[in-house]
Design a protein around this motif. Sequence first.
Motif, PDB file in Angstrom:
ATOM      1  N   GLU A 115     -31.940  29.659 -12.827  1.00  0.00           N
ATOM      2  CA  GLU A 115     -32.520  28.317 -12.923  1.00  0.00           C
ATOM      3  C   GLU A 115     -33.742  28.326 -13.829  1.00  0.00           C
ATOM      4  N   PHE A 116     -33.983  27.173 -14.467  1.00  0.00           N
ATOM      5  CA  PHE A 116     -35.183  27.008 -15.278  1.00  0.00           C
ATOM      6  C   PHE A 116     -35.709  25.602 -15.059  1.00  0.00           C
ATOM      7  N   ALA A 117     -37.007  25.431 -15.231  1.00  0.00           N
ATOM      8  CA  ALA A 117     -37.652  24.169 -14.875  1.00  0.00           C
ATOM      9  C   ALA A 117     -37.500  23.090 -15.941  1.00  0.00           C
ATOM     10  N   THR A 118     -37.164  23.483 -17.154  1.00  0.00           N
ATOM     11  CA  THR A 118     -37.057  22.517 -18.249  1.00  0.00           C
ATOM     12  C   THR A 118     -36.034  21.426 -17.930  1.00  0.00           C
ATOM     13  N   GLY A 119     -36.364  20.158 -18.221  1.00  0.00           N
ATOM     14  CA  GLY A 119     -35.417  19.068 -18.029  1.00  0.00           C
ATOM     15  C   GLY A 119     -34.326  19.106 -19.081  1.00  0.00           C
ATOM     16  N   THR A 120     -33.378  18.184 -18.980  1.00  0.00           N
ATOM     17  CA  THR A 120     -32.240  18.188 -19.903  1.00  0.00           C
ATOM     18  C   THR A 120     -32.655  17.961 -21.338  1.00  0.00           C
ATOM     19  N   ASP A 121     -33.808  17.298 -21.545  1.00  0.00           N
ATOM     20  CA  ASP A 121     -34.276  17.039 -22.906  1.00  0.00           C
ATOM     21  C   ASP A 121     -35.382  18.005 -23.329  1.00  0.00           C
ATOM     22  N   GLY A 122     -35.794  18.897 -22.426  1.00  0.00           N
ATOM     23  CA  GLY A 122     -36.858  19.838 -22.749  1.00  0.00           C
ATOM     24  C   GLY A 122     -36.335  21.012 -23.550  1.00  0.00           C
ATOM     25  N   LYS A 123     -37.250  21.782 -24.109  1.00  0.00           N
ATOM     26  CA  LYS A 123     -36.872  22.909 -24.947  1.00  0.00           C
ATOM     27  C   LYS A 123     -36.718  24.176 -24.117  1.00  0.00           C
ATOM     28  N   VAL A 175     -15.924  26.589 -25.796  1.00  0.00           N
ATOM     29  CA  VAL A 175     -16.292  27.164 -24.505  1.00  0.00           C
ATOM     30  C   VAL A 175     -16.913  26.065 -23.656  1.00  0.00           C
ATOM     31  N   ASP A 176     -16.388  25.871 -22.443  1.00  0.00           N
ATOM     32  CA  ASP A 176     -16.824  24.772 -21.583  1.00  0.00           C
ATOM     33  C   ASP A 176     -18.113  25.141 -20.845  1.00  0.00           C
ATOM     34  N   VAL A 177     -19.211  24.513 -21.243  1.00  0.00           N
ATOM     35  CA  VAL A 177     -20.512  24.763 -20.622  1.00  0.00           C
ATOM     36  C   VAL A 177     -21.060  23.443 -20.095  1.00  0.00           C
ATOM     37  N   SER A 178     -21.620  23.490 -18.864  1.00  0.00           N
ATOM     38  CA  SER A 178     -22.197  22.293 -18.258  1.00  0.00           C
ATOM     39  C   SER A 178     -23.630  22.572 -17.833  1.00  0.00           C
ATOM     40  N   VAL A 179     -24.426  21.508 -17.794  1.00  0.00           N
ATOM     41  CA  VAL A 179     -25.797  21.587 -17.279  1.00  0.00           C
ATOM     42  C   VAL A 179     -25.764  21.125 -15.830  1.00  0.00           C
ATOM     43  N   VAL A 180     -26.254  21.958 -14.928  1.00  0.00           N
ATOM     44  CA  VAL A 180     -26.200  21.661 -13.493  1.00  0.00           C
ATOM     45  C   VAL A 180     -27.623  21.536 -12.957  1.00  0.00           C
ATOM     46  N   LYS A 181     -27.895  20.465 -12.222  1.00  0.00           N
ATOM     47  CA  LYS A 181     -29.195  20.257 -11.592  1.00  0.00           C
ATOM     48  C   LYS A 181     -29.111  20.609 -10.123  1.00  0.00           C
ATOM     49  N   GLY A 182     -29.975  21.524  -9.688  1.00  0.00           N
ATOM     50  CA  GLY A 182     -29.972  21.937  -8.293  1.00  0.00           C
ATOM     51  C   GLY A 182     -30.746  20.986  -7.413  1.00  0.00           C
ATOM     52  N   ASP A 183     -30.642  21.210  -6.093  1.00  0.00           N
ATOM     53  CA  ASP A 183     -31.351  20.357  -5.135  1.00  0.00           C
ATOM     54  C   ASP A 183     -32.860  20.451  -5.301  1.00  0.00           C
ATOM     55  N   ASN A 184     -33.327  21.562  -5.863  1.00  0.00           N
ATOM     56  CA  ASN A 184     -34.767  21.753  -6.042  1.00  0.00           C
ATOM     57  C   ASN A 184     -35.290  21.129  -7.339  1.00  0.00           C
ATOM     58  N   LYS A 186     -34.439  21.916 -10.373  1.00  0.00           N
ATOM     59  CA  LYS A 186     -34.343  22.818 -11.509  1.00  0.00           C
ATOM     60  C   LYS A 186     -32.927  22.804 -12.070  1.00  0.00           C
ATOM     61  N   TYR A 187     -32.801  23.318 -13.288  1.00  0.00           N
ATOM     62  CA  TYR A 187     -31.516  23.272 -13.983  1.00  0.00           C
ATOM     63  C   TYR A 187     -30.962  24.670 -14.211  1.00  0.00           C
ATOM     64  N   SER A 188     -29.636  24.725 -14.390  1.00  0.00           N
ATOM     65  CA  SER A 188     -28.972  25.968 -14.789  1.00  0.00           C
ATOM     66  C   SER A 188     -27.792  25.603 -15.671  1.00  0.00           C
ATOM     67  N   LEU A 189     -27.275  26.592 -16.380  1.00  0.00           N
ATOM     68  CA  LEU A 189     -26.086  26.406 -17.211  1.00  0.00           C
ATOM     69  C   LEU A 189     -24.912  27.107 -16.549  1.00  0.00           C
ATOM     70  N   SER A 190     -23.776  26.464 -16.537  1.00  0.00           N
ATOM     71  CA  SER A 190     -22.567  27.083 -15.986  1.00  0.00           C
ATOM     72  C   SER A 190     -21.486  27.128 -17.063  1.00  0.00           C
ATOM     73  N   ILE A 191     -20.769  28.243 -17.137  1.00  0.00           N
ATOM     74  CA  ILE A 191     -19.695  28.442 -18.112  1.00  0.00           C
ATOM     75  C   ILE A 191     -18.382  28.561 -17.358  1.00  0.00           C
ATOM     76  N   ASP A 192     -17.459  27.664 -17.665  1.00  0.00           N
ATOM     77  CA  ASP A 192     -16.144  27.634 -17.011  1.00  0.00           C
ATOM     78  C   ASP A 192     -15.105  28.134 -18.001  1.00  0.00           C
ATOM     79  N   GLY A 193     -14.655  29.371 -17.833  1.00  0.00           N
ATOM     80  CA  GLY A 193     -13.714  29.973 -18.767  1.00  0.00           C
ATOM     81  C   GLY A 193     -12.288  29.492 -18.574  1.00  0.00           C
ATOM     82  N   LYS A 194     -11.454  29.808 -19.538  1.00  0.00           N
ATOM     83  CA  LYS A 194     -10.045  29.431 -19.468  1.00  0.00           C
ATOM     84  C   LYS A 194      -9.295  30.359 -18.518  1.00  0.00           C
ATOM     85  N   ASP A 195      -8.205  29.835 -17.939  1.00  0.00           N
ATOM     86  CA  ASP A 195      -7.405  30.618 -16.999  1.00  0.00           C
ATOM     87  C   ASP A 195      -6.839  31.869 -17.663  1.00  0.00           C
ATOM     88  N   GLY A 196      -6.675  32.909 -16.876  1.00  0.00           N
ATOM     89  CA  GLY A 196      -6.027  34.121 -17.356  1.00  0.00           C
ATOM     90  C   GLY A 196      -6.967  35.292 -17.476  1.00  0.00           C
TER      91      GLY A 196
END
Length: 456
Positions: A115-123, A175-184, A186-196
């Motif tokens: 997790e990191f504290a930067t918002g979706t528009d932060g650097k 590559v499928d990457v999403s920005v996820v906001k936690g309950d606290n 803070k943000y994290s990046l998640s990578i969802d790979g292809k099947d196989g």
Amino acid sequence: MTTISNTTSSTSTGVTTDVYNRVAQTMAPATTAANKINASITKDQTKLSALGQLQSALASFQKIAAGLTGAGLSTTAASSAKNVLSATSTGTAKAGTYALDVKQLAQGQFLTSEEFATGTDGKVGSGATTTVKIDFGTTGGDKGFVTGAASASVTIDSSNNTPEGIAAAFKAAGVDVSVVKGDNGKYSLSIDGKDGAANSMRISVSGDAALKNLLTYDPTGTQKMKQTTAAQDAILTVDGKQITSASNTIKDTAIGGATLNLVGAGKSDVTIAAGASQIGDNLKSFVAAYNDLNAKMLKLQKGDLKSDTAMNQAVSQMSMLLKTGGGTVSVSKLAAAGITQDKDGNMVLDDKKLQAALTTDSSAVAGLFTTTDGRGIADLLSAKASALTSSSSVLTRETSLTTNEITNLNTKKASMTKALTAQANALAALYTAQAQTGAGSALNGTGSGTLFDMLG
């Protein structure tokens, strides 16, 4: 486009209207020759496009027809456990009951960053140019991570080093990457790979230290990202024989002529059974596919491929099989089963006749269209479509010849352009000097114009 300027100003670096008109008049014969080349190129490009459309239409029909040929049109597939899998048949699967045991489903690797504290528009990080390389391969065993043939590369810099910017850069690389906001908050990046299993990832980062600490993932080394799901293949057995698949949709390899859609682990019987309704449905699809092809061929024959040899051959040979049965299928029996041909060459299906024929003898109706030795009308039309698009066909030869002609014309055009542009420049300079209207290049003062630019 660069053109000969026809300004009337005597101090302009262009040429006067008078000079422009004198050059155009002197170069009139060249204009005619240039226009002929341009017209020939346009004509050939139109023909090449039309030939491509014909090839594509024949190939699409052949694919559909081939899916209905072989063992027959008459089978359906059913699963005894819908929570394990569903099954469909093209009609060619061999009748019987197959015992399936799904051990595991195919899935993609799932990675999450810290997790990191930067918002979706932060650097994120300093914005220094950073290269992120994603290798795909298999992991585990004595060899560790074994790369496959493909990899992806992402560049992150000050223009996109926000969470959303990083995610967009990954997505642009496939590559499928999403920005996820936690309950606290803070943000994290998640990578969802292809099947196989072969789509396991190894991520290396060179550049910004913050991004390196955020995104690095080596299954046999440093792991800054956390793996929550490992990539894996689907594993199942069919009558005791093990099958692996990178996808949960398995076509033909588990049961020939059938498609399985796996949804959960467990056991299920798949029953392939003969059914008159399946024959009717498949024949309707076949008729629709043929009529789509025929409509496309007729449109091309009346338009961009009018009087074309390959075009006429395709229409004639495909239509002739329906008129004669190819010498192996009785046209009268086809008519009795509800299949005839109209004046435009389309297949016409009389559903009442078809259903009556299916009720009387469904296997006989199926045999009119496909047989194990490839002598049904669907077999013959499929084979003919394949032959018409083969490497030795008239269509392929015409496509090659037209492509070569376009190349040769473009070469001739470039050569003519160079020679005649030099002539036009020389004439403009001469006429300008004669008119004593000032020095300078004849073509907009740059000498970069071309005759074909002049022609528009």
